[in-house]
Design a protein around this motif. Structure first.
Motif, PDB file in Angstrom:
ATOM      1  N   PRO A   1      -3.239   1.438 -13.158  1.00  0.00           N
ATOM      2  CA  PRO A   1      -3.192   0.662 -11.909  1.00  0.00           C
ATOM      3  C   PRO A   1      -4.459  -0.130 -11.640  1.00  0.00           C
ATOM      4  N   GLU A   2      -5.609   0.353 -12.121  1.00  0.00           N
ATOM      5  CA  GLU A   2      -6.834  -0.431 -11.961  1.00  0.00           C
ATOM      6  C   GLU A   2      -6.744  -1.726 -12.756  1.00  0.00           C
ATOM      7  N   GLY A   3      -6.213  -1.641 -13.980  1.00  0.00           N
ATOM      8  CA  GLY A   3      -6.014  -2.850 -14.779  1.00  0.00           C
ATOM      9  C   GLY A   3      -5.010  -3.789 -14.143  1.00  0.00           C
ATOM     10  N   LEU A   4      -3.924  -3.228 -13.575  1.00  0.00           N
ATOM     11  CA  LEU A   4      -2.939  -4.051 -12.874  1.00  0.00           C
ATOM     12  C   LEU A   4      -3.583  -4.776 -11.689  1.00  0.00           C
ATOM     13  N   ALA A   5      -4.414  -4.052 -10.942  1.00  0.00           N
ATOM     14  CA  ALA A   5      -5.100  -4.656  -9.797  1.00  0.00           C
ATOM     15  C   ALA A   5      -5.967  -5.820 -10.241  1.00  0.00           C
TER      16      ALA A   5
ATOM     17  N   MET B   1      -0.497  -7.480  -4.151  1.00  0.00           N
ATOM     18  CA  MET B   1      -1.910  -7.275  -3.856  1.00  0.00           C
ATOM     19  C   MET B   1      -2.111  -6.006  -3.029  1.00  0.00           C
ATOM     20  N   GLY B   2      -1.168  -5.723  -2.119  1.00  0.00           N
ATOM     21  CA  GLY B   2      -1.228  -4.463  -1.383  1.00  0.00           C
ATOM     22  C   GLY B   2      -1.071  -3.279  -2.322  1.00  0.00           C
ATOM     23  N   PHE B   3      -0.164  -3.396  -3.284  1.00  0.00           N
ATOM     24  CA  PHE B   3       0.024  -2.346  -4.288  1.00  0.00           C
ATOM     25  C   PHE B   3      -1.264  -2.129  -5.078  1.00  0.00           C
ATOM     26  N   ALA B   4      -1.902  -3.232  -5.483  1.00  0.00           N
ATOM     27  CA  ALA B   4      -3.150  -3.132  -6.238  1.00  0.00           C
ATOM     28  C   ALA B   4      -4.247  -2.484  -5.400  1.00  0.00           C
TER      29      ALA B   4
ATOM     30  N   ILE C   1       0.833  -1.202   0.000  1.00  0.00           N
ATOM     31  CA  ILE C   1       0.000   0.000   0.000  1.00  0.00           C
ATOM     32  C   ILE C   1       0.869   1.255   0.000  1.00  0.00           C
ATOM     33  N   LEU C   2       1.900   1.276   0.837  1.00  0.00           N
ATOM     34  CA  LEU C   2       2.769   2.447   0.922  1.00  0.00           C
ATOM     35  C   LEU C   2       3.516   2.677  -0.393  1.00  0.00           C
ATOM     36  N   ILE C   3       4.019   1.619  -0.995  1.00  0.00           N
ATOM     37  CA  ILE C   3       4.729   1.744  -2.268  1.00  0.00           C
ATOM     38  C   ILE C   3       3.785   2.241  -3.356  1.00  0.00           C
ATOM     39  N   GLY C   4       2.595   1.668  -3.410  1.00  0.00           N
ATOM     40  CA  GLY C   4       1.622   2.083  -4.416  1.00  0.00           C
ATOM     41  C   GLY C   4       1.176   3.516  -4.233  1.00  0.00           C
ATOM     42  N   THR C   5       0.947   3.930  -2.993  1.00  0.00           N
ATOM     43  CA  THR C   5       0.532   5.303  -2.718  1.00  0.00           C
ATOM     44  C   THR C   5       1.617   6.288  -3.124  1.00  0.00           C
ATOM     45  N   LEU C   6       2.879   5.967  -2.795  1.00  0.00           N
ATOM     46  CA  LEU C   6       3.985   6.837  -3.179  1.00  0.00           C
ATOM     47  C   LEU C   6       4.094   6.940  -4.696  1.00  0.00           C
ATOM     48  N   PHE C   7       3.935   5.806  -5.378  1.00  0.00           N
ATOM     49  CA  PHE C   7       4.011   5.795  -6.836  1.00  0.00           C
ATOM     50  C   PHE C   7       2.922   6.673  -7.452  1.00  0.00           C
TER      51      PHE C   7
END
Length: 276
Positions: free
Chosen positions: A140-144, A229-232, A91-97
């Motif tokens: 990112p929605e498609g990646l998720a 999955m956290g990133f997604a 989640i933290l990595i995805g939010t930063l990205f």
């Protein structure tokens, strides 16, 4: 199997990559359906748009937990009392990205294309920025989507096919107002209905490709899956908190939009639990 058996039977014999690609096409069709409104009208009541977008936001909030975070935590039992760490790190990595993307690229918040662009200065037209903003957030929605379907292809994965299909429906529904948000302003600027529709649905064309990439990444190794999955999940949470909720609350119909969010959350929660 549950009452979803007729639907699930179409996917059972497919590979995770094939399922992810098909799911990306379904989510793309949500934008196409939303953009098709230009064939009937050039305007949609703001209250209706707020409720639909709020409902989609509620669906995405629930899906981020039941389809992504909860399975990610179940996959992290080897971490013991720290089993929350992989999902949290993702989640933290995805939010930063996503924050960096927002800071680097000019954007328009949805679904109000009349507002000034945010981020660095840009000479691009507002409609161009709107298309760019939605296209970027569809990646990112498609990646998720791909990660969830790919996770279902791993041995001993807690991600059920029904949960993945639920997420697919949630993203497709979320794409409905996005398709409207692109196509309607173009139609009001004098574009033809057909051209407005083409560009409106084109913003989600990246989702099938991104879904395949996400599924391939999820199939590589089980160890990184909880992080992925956290990133997604961060993509779902970021879009809802950064875009959906502020816009639905600022358009003059906060109560209707809030009811939409709550109903969407409850529906997705009920589907996710009942279809396990």
């Amino acid at each position: 199997m549950t009452d979803m058996a007729p639907v699930l039977s179409y996917f059972v014999d497919w590979t995770p990559i094939e399922r992810a690609f098909a799911a990306g096409l379904v989510s793309w069709s949500g934008s196409a359906l939303g953009a098709s409104v230009v064939f009937f009208t050039a305007r949609v009541y703001q209250r209706f748009l707020d409720v639909v977008l709020g409902f989609a936001g509620g669906v995405m909030l629930a899906a981020s937990f039941w389809s992504l975070l909860h399975p990610a935590i179940e996959l992290s039992t080897d971490y013991g009392s720290w089993r929350w760490f992989p999902a949290s790190a993702g989640i933290l990595i995805g939010t930063l990205f996503l924050h960096i993307v927002d800071e680097v690229l000019p954007r328009l918040q949805l679904p109000a294309p009349g507002k000034e662009a945010l981020g660095p200065p840009s000479h691009l037209r507002r409609t161009t920025l709107l298309i760019l903003a939605i296209t970027i957030h569809n990646i990112p929605e498609g990646l998720a989507l791909g990660i969830v379907f790919g996770a279902g292809g791993n041995d001993h994965s807690p991600v059920s096919l029904a949960a993945a299909i639920g997420l697919m429906g949630g993203i497709a529904f979320h794409n409905l107002p996005e398709g409207m948000a692109v196509a309607l302003p173009l139609r009001r600027e004098g574009w033809s209905s057909l051209r407005s529709f083409v560009f409106g649905q084109l913003s989600a064309a990246v989702e099938p490709v991104a879904a395949v990439i996400g599924a391939a990444a999820a199939l590589t190794t089980r160890a990184v899956l909880p992080y992925a999955m956290g990133f997604a999940a961060s993509a779902m949470l970021y879009v809802v908190v950064r875009e959906v909720i502020p816009e639905t609350q600022a358009s003059g119909h906060p109560v209707a939009a809030t009811m939409g969010i709550m109903l969407g959350f409850l529906l997705m929660m009920a589907l996710s639990v009942s279809l396990e």
